[in-house]
Scaffold this active site. Structure first.
Site, PDB file in Angstrom:
ATOM      1  N   ARG A 182       0.818  -1.213   0.000  1.00 12.21           N
ATOM      2  CA  ARG A 182       0.000   0.000   0.000  1.00 12.21           C
ATOM      3  C   ARG A 182       0.852   1.263   0.000  1.00 12.21           C
ATOM      4  O   ARG A 182       1.954   1.273   0.548  1.00 12.21           O
ATOM      5  CB  ARG A 182      -0.982   0.003   1.165  1.00 12.21           C
ATOM      6  N   ARG A 255       5.418 -28.439   5.550  1.00 12.26           N
ATOM      7  CA  ARG A 255       6.538 -27.733   6.193  1.00 12.26           C
ATOM      8  C   ARG A 255       6.199 -27.667   7.665  1.00 12.26           C
ATOM      9  O   ARG A 255       5.031 -27.581   8.052  1.00 12.26           O
ATOM     10  CB  ARG A 255       6.687 -26.300   5.675  1.00 12.26           C
ATOM     11  N   ARG A 286      12.035 -16.022  12.293  1.00 10.50           N
ATOM     12  CA  ARG A 286      11.574 -14.852  13.042  1.00 10.50           C
ATOM     13  C   ARG A 286      11.760 -15.043  14.536  1.00 10.50           C
ATOM     14  O   ARG A 286      11.923 -16.168  15.013  1.00 10.50           O
ATOM     15  CB  ARG A 286      10.125 -14.478  12.724  1.00 10.50           C
ATOM     16  N   GLU A 311      11.974 -18.912  15.755  1.00  8.05           N
ATOM     17  CA  GLU A 311      11.210 -19.860  14.930  1.00  8.05           C
ATOM     18  C   GLU A 311      12.077 -20.385  13.788  1.00  8.05           C
ATOM     19  O   GLU A 311      12.620 -19.601  13.009  1.00  8.05           O
ATOM     20  CB  GLU A 311       9.974 -19.126  14.383  1.00  8.05           C
ATOM     21  N   TYR A 359      -4.200 -23.996   3.434  1.00  9.32           N
ATOM     22  CA  TYR A 359      -3.541 -22.989   4.259  1.00  9.32           C
ATOM     23  C   TYR A 359      -4.620 -22.072   4.856  1.00  9.32           C
ATOM     24  O   TYR A 359      -4.768 -20.926   4.469  1.00  9.32           O
ATOM     25  CB  TYR A 359      -2.643 -22.214   3.293  1.00  9.32           C
ATOM     26  N   ASP A 361      -6.565 -19.682   7.575  1.00 12.04           N
ATOM     27  CA  ASP A 361      -6.421 -18.864   8.774  1.00 12.04           C
ATOM     28  C   ASP A 361      -7.579 -19.195   9.720  1.00 12.04           C
ATOM     29  O   ASP A 361      -8.555 -19.837   9.328  1.00 12.04           O
ATOM     30  CB  ASP A 361      -6.470 -17.379   8.408  1.00 12.04           C
TER      31      ASP A 361
END
Ligand code: FAD
Ligand code: UDP
Length: 374
Positions: A182, A255, A286, A311, A359, A361
């Protein structure tokens, strides 16, 4: 039969299903092979900090029905995800926005940033035309036509290859479409209308969802399949679909991630909940500092210590937790074979990240279960 439903998996799908079934007067038994409920949403409490044991979870949605539903169960805070990316010691804001473009090119206006991105996007589009390609064929092409070479090479390529253990050229394009771009100074990672974290952690949400159901943890369906198949009229299966069918067509790939948790004797380790380490020279992807999900501003000092998780991303092997389905062509084709078998099983509903090999959410899972005819 003792139960209307046997629900295999006390993760978000299983727990939401149990909630709705209970409200319809159905009797449910929920089993999970882990020693706790909640699946990947599970939090442990360390020094009054809710530690997201299976990775950072931020609830976000634009679906008002889903948001109203979760808020009817627990109170949410105003957490806004705004990760920072470290590339060889240089810090960039995510998602890609005017702050990032200023840090990258010192572009101060949307027009300057747009001109930079546009010239690099056109180069990528021209290369695709030269190859006679209409749509990006892989993640690399998708990233180059979205944001151009500079951002791709600095903030995407190495992180993605580290996370997925595959070259960007071999990954599906859709993964990168999750990242917004953005031309405003706005570090909010998500475009959704609603966002937050349950006050007191995700276990509260899961406990509410499971009220009214009988729950057995530390119980693996596959260890006594015959017994479990005999206790209920219908089953809801949220484990691995390939395992359900004894891997008869072969193994689906996943994964996985693992975490190194550290307690530090300081109140504020990195100043943000999420810092991504882009460079392949850093072995982890991360660092999550959990207190920032719930203690904002000066409140970070309320607790003198802090918990961080490094991680690491790795290929899934038997015995590990499967986290991310690898939705490339090879695995999707294999999944379709299993799905045909699943569709033929009238007494079993297959739902969630592992059983549908998608995948998802959290809001996708809840939205889906709210629409089901139970
Ligand atoms: P799961 O949570 O995996 O639950 C399945 C359950 O089934 C598990 O508890 C498992 O132990 C159990 N099970 C499996 N096999 C058996 C068996 N044989 N017998 C008994 N039990 C069994 N979503 C967001 O919206 N926001 C985020 O920020 C976010 N971050 C994420 C970060 C990471 C690292 C990961 C991996 C996911 C993230 N997600 C996020 C996605 C979110 O975790 C999923 O949408 C959600 O957990 C899916 O719920 P589920 O019930 O399908 O799966
Ligand atoms: N990504 C990236 N650089 C980053 C963060 C993300 O290139 O600093 C890419 C990467 O390909 C990743 C995708 O964006 O797989 C989605 O990342 P996100 O963190 O949103 O997903 P999560 O790992 O939390 O599911």
């Amino acid at each position: 039969m003792k139960y209307d439903y046997l629900i295999i998996g006390a993760g978000l799908f299983g727990a939401t299903f149990a909630y709705r079934a209970h409200r319809k007067g159905k009797k449910c038994l929920v089993i999970d092979k882990r020693l706790h409920t909640g699946g990947n949403l599970y939090c442990s409490n360390v020094e009054n900090i809710n530690v997201h044991k299976y990775g950072a979870h931020i609830f976000h949605t634009s679906d008002k029905e889903v948001w109203d539903f979760v808020n009817s169960l627990v109170e949410f805070n105003r957490y806004t995800n705004s990760p920072v990316a470290d590339f060889n010691g240089r810090l960039f804001n995510l998602p890609f926005n005017m702050n990032t473009f200023y840090q990258m090119w010192e572009a101060k206006t949307p027009a300057e940033a747009a001109a930079r991105i546009e010239s690099q996007r056109l180069e990528a589009l021209q290369r695709m035309r030269d190859d006679n390609v209409q749509e990006p064929r892989n993640l690399e092409e998708q990233a180059l036509v979205l944001v151009g070479k500079d951002i791709y090479e600095t903030l995407i390529k190495e992180y993605t290859e580290k996370q997925w253990g595959r070259e960007c050229k071999d990954l599906p394009a859709f993964i990168i479409k999750r990242l917004p771009i953005r031309l405003v100074f706005d570090n909010n990672y998500f475009n959704d209308t609603y966002q937050g974290i349950p006050i007191g952690g995700y276990n509260k949400l899961i406990d509410r969802l499971l009220e009214g159901a009988e729950v057995k943890t530390g119980t693996d369906y596959f260890e006594n399949r015959e017994l479990w198949d005999s206790v209920a009229d219908k089953k809801v299966f949220t484990g691995k679909i390939d395992e359900y069918f004894n891997y008869r067509f072969g193994h689906l790939e996943y994964r996985t991630v693992y975490f190194e948790e550290e307690l530090h004797q300081c109140s504020n380790f990195q100043g943000n909940a999420v810092v991504n380490y882009i460079s392949r020279k850093v072995p982890y992807t991360r660092i999550i500092e959990h207190k920032h999900f719930e203690y904002f501003g000066d409140r970070v000092n309320d607790i003198p210590v802090t918990v961080i998780s490094k991680e690491y991303s790795t290929e899934w092997k038997p015995g590990m937790e499967p986290y991310y389905p690898v939705n490339d062509r090879k695995n999707n084709t294999l999944y379709q074979q299993y799905k045909e078998l699943a569709d033929a099983q009238e007494d079993t509903i297959f739902g969630g990240r592992l059983a549908e090999y998608k995948y998802y959410d959290m809001h996708n899972i809840i939205g889906q279960v709210l629409k089901m005819d139970i």
